[in-house]
Write a protein that holds these residues in place. Sequence first.
Motif, mmCIF file in Angstrom:
data_model
loop_
_atom_site.group_PDB
_atom_site.id
_atom_site.type_symbol
_atom_site.label_atom_id
_atom_site.label_comp_id
_atom_site.label_asym_id
_atom_site.label_seq_id
_atom_site.Cartn_x
_atom_site.Cartn_y
_atom_site.Cartn_z
ATOM 1 N N GLY A 403 0.805 -1.211 0.000
ATOM 2 C CA GLY A 403 0.000 0.000 0.000
ATOM 3 C C GLY A 403 0.836 1.257 0.000
ATOM 4 N N GLY A 404 2.118 1.152 0.290
ATOM 5 C CA GLY A 404 2.997 2.312 0.252
ATOM 6 C C GLY A 404 2.921 3.185 1.489
ATOM 7 N N GLY A 405 2.246 2.725 2.519
ATOM 8 C CA GLY A 405 2.126 3.530 3.731
ATOM 9 C C GLY A 405 3.400 3.524 4.549
ATOM 10 N N LEU A 406 3.391 4.382 5.599
ATOM 11 C CA LEU A 406 4.571 4.517 6.453
ATOM 12 C C LEU A 406 4.428 3.748 7.771
ATOM 13 C CD1 LEU A 406 5.062 8.349 5.929
ATOM 14 C CD2 LEU A 406 6.292 6.499 4.768
ATOM 15 N N GLY A 407 3.225 3.276 8.071
ATOM 16 C CA GLY A 407 3.011 2.563 9.334
ATOM 17 C C GLY A 407 2.879 3.482 10.522
ATOM 18 N N LEU A 408 2.528 4.756 10.275
ATOM 19 C CA LEU A 408 2.374 5.715 11.376
ATOM 20 C C LEU A 408 0.952 6.232 11.518
ATOM 21 C CD1 LEU A 408 5.595 7.906 11.007
ATOM 22 C CD2 LEU A 408 5.056 6.318 12.857
ATOM 23 N N GLY A 409 0.135 6.102 10.486
ATOM 24 C CA GLY A 409 -1.189 6.713 10.501
ATOM 25 C C GLY A 409 -2.069 6.222 11.630
ATOM 26 N N LEU A 410 -2.187 4.900 11.799
ATOM 27 C CA LEU A 410 -3.045 4.363 12.857
ATOM 28 C C LEU A 410 -2.458 4.616 14.239
ATOM 29 C CD1 LEU A 410 -4.263 0.986 11.308
ATOM 30 C CD2 LEU A 410 -5.535 3.122 11.569
ATOM 31 N N TYR A 411 -1.141 4.597 14.323
ATOM 32 C CA TYR A 411 -0.515 4.903 15.622
ATOM 33 C C TYR A 411 -0.816 6.343 16.026
ATOM 34 C CZ TYR A 411 3.096 6.178 18.981
ATOM 35 O OH TYR A 411 3.753 6.664 20.078
ATOM 36 N N ILE A 412 -0.653 7.277 15.086
ATOM 37 C CA ILE A 412 -0.946 8.683 15.378
ATOM 38 C C ILE A 412 -2.430 8.859 15.710
ATOM 39 C CG2 ILE A 412 -1.045 10.990 14.346
ATOM 40 C CD1 ILE A 412 1.464 10.210 12.723
ATOM 41 N N SER A 413 -3.296 8.200 14.953
ATOM 42 C CA SER A 413 -4.737 8.317 15.185
ATOM 43 C C SER A 413 -5.113 7.783 16.557
ATOM 44 C CB SER A 413 -5.503 7.552 14.098
ATOM 45 O OG SER A 413 -5.216 8.078 12.821
ATOM 46 N N GLU A 414 -4.573 6.624 16.926
ATOM 47 C CA GLU A 414 -4.895 6.044 18.234
ATOM 48 C C GLU A 414 -4.388 6.915 19.365
ATOM 49 O OE1 GLU A 414 -4.643 3.695 21.815
ATOM 50 O OE2 GLU A 414 -2.900 4.418 20.677
ATOM 51 N N THR A 415 -3.193 7.507 19.197
ATOM 52 C CA THR A 415 -2.624 8.379 20.234
ATOM 53 C C THR A 415 -3.445 9.640 20.391
ATOM 54 O OG1 THR A 415 -0.414 7.536 19.704
ATOM 55 C CG2 THR A 415 -0.540 9.560 20.994
ATOM 56 N N LEU A 416 -3.819 10.278 19.276
ATOM 57 C CA LEU A 416 -4.639 11.487 19.350
ATOM 58 C C LEU A 416 -6.018 11.184 19.940
ATOM 59 C CD1 LEU A 416 -3.815 13.194 15.930
ATOM 60 C CD2 LEU A 416 -3.132 13.974 18.205
ATOM 61 N N ALA A 417 -6.593 10.042 19.561
ATOM 62 C CA ALA A 417 -7.900 9.670 20.104
ATOM 63 C C ALA A 417 -7.819 9.461 21.611
ATOM 64 C CB ALA A 417 -8.408 8.404 19.418
ATOM 65 N N ARG A 418 -6.761 8.793 22.055
ATOM 66 C CA ARG A 418 -6.609 8.567 23.494
ATOM 67 C C ARG A 418 -6.369 9.867 24.239
ATOM 68 N NH1 ARG A 418 -1.758 7.045 25.107
ATOM 69 N NH2 ARG A 418 -1.426 5.991 23.100
ATOM 70 N N ASN A 419 -5.561 10.770 23.659
ATOM 71 C CA ASN A 419 -5.305 12.061 24.309
ATOM 72 C C ASN A 419 -6.565 12.899 24.438
ATOM 73 O OD1 ASN A 419 -2.608 11.368 24.458
ATOM 74 N ND2 ASN A 419 -1.982 12.595 22.700
ATOM 75 N N SER A 420 -7.491 12.725 23.522
ATOM 76 C CA SER A 420 -8.723 13.516 23.547
ATOM 77 C C SER A 420 -9.779 12.932 24.482
ATOM 78 C CB SER A 420 -9.300 13.629 22.131
ATOM 79 O OG SER A 420 -9.750 12.359 21.679
ATOM 80 N N GLY A 421 -9.498 11.790 25.074
ATOM 81 C CA GLY A 421 -10.463 11.154 25.963
ATOM 82 C C GLY A 421 -11.291 10.090 25.276
#
Length: 451
Positions: A403-421
């Motif tokens: 898919g050409g991804g970097l392997g960071l998108g879901l990690y960043i999304s999960e971290t931001l979601a957790r930080n937001s409550g």
Amino acid sequence: MSRSHSLARRVALFTSLGFAVVVALSVLVMAALLRVETDEQRDELLREMSPIVMGLLMPAAPFDRGAGVQSEFAALMARDGEETIMVFALVDQSGVVRVKSRGDVAFPDPRVTGTNRFYADARYRYYISAPNADGAVVILGDSSGERTEAVLESLVGFAGPLVPLVAISFLLVRWITRSALRPLDHLRDEIAARDRGLLSPLDSAGLPSELRTVVATLNGFMSRLSKALDAERHFATNAAHELRTPLAVALAKTQHLRSRHTGHDLTDIDAVEQALKRMTRLVERLLQLGRAEAGAGPSGVPINVREVLELVVEERAGANAQIAARLLSDPSDTPVLSGISADDFAIVAANLIDNALRYGAGDRPITLALTAGALTVSNAGQVIAPEDLATLTTRFKRHDARGGGLGLGLYISETLARNSGGGLTLHSPALGARDGVSAVFTFPVVTLDAG
């Protein structure tokens, strides 16, 4: 706290076992002492009773009456029936038993054992008195079984209350240990709350002196770790900021170069352009990563996340009619209010849509469902095994490298979601489907009072 490995339980168990060993040793010592004391007391009783029994038996068995007296007295003693605690016999100087309490007792011969001494066999312990003026001796026998029974009864009376005392001591020591270790539980909870986003010093107020040194060491370690992580984040953010402009310029020049060479072989130019686009995505991800790991959390200002989602969809669709046709979103215009930062929501939504576009089946639609408190992005495609699905929110983890991804998108999304409550949950197959993946992004909602 795990019960099978809790420190309080181990302390209580080992303390109770130690107490039980002490009790067992005490019982053994007490048994030995009771045996010695019982033998001494009953031996002394036999010794003191011998002249009394001698005085009672001598008139009843004058030696000039011969063996007839023995028979008469033996008949009288036979009324005892069962085995008695104490037996006695009167023996003359020639070793003849003139009187005895039971016919089945084998009394020792004073001429063999001696007089004024003790003798024991399997059933009785005897005292053979000193001979009187006529040379007669009295033999008093005390049942050995009765002596053992007396010792056991005394031992049971002593040790019986100690058995429940061991159980009570276990419960008491466990309660005391739990109470004493409560500061350790509090410290454990404080340490468990620390992560990359929260490395503030631990509070040592109220802790025992032994734990204060541990807290001081941990605070020093977390301080060094926080500085290292801050340096890492600052480097990534600063590097990304510095690279955005030259990358944009290089990409623009490459596109301009391609426009000037229309009709020529553009393979090399296309390769450079794709490399620059990949580099631009990486820089963008580094900026998002720095924001996510900064742990900013919710903004506290309510926003309509539906409007943010529409902007993200519009940006992704753009002039690409094929992508616009695949993105199917809820046509509702009902506001969904949340305290999450607009930037954070946009980053998470964009990453989930990008993942669906990149890894989903290219000829099937992507559905976006926004409800109060959740955004669900579903795409068709292959089913991902649960063990692989659980690791997709880790850094640089890609299920399909094609898919050409970097392997960071879901990690960043999960971290931001957790930080937001909120949180991010992945499902495969997709919700309500037989294949594909659903990403459910939950976020806090805000309700406005009617007044």
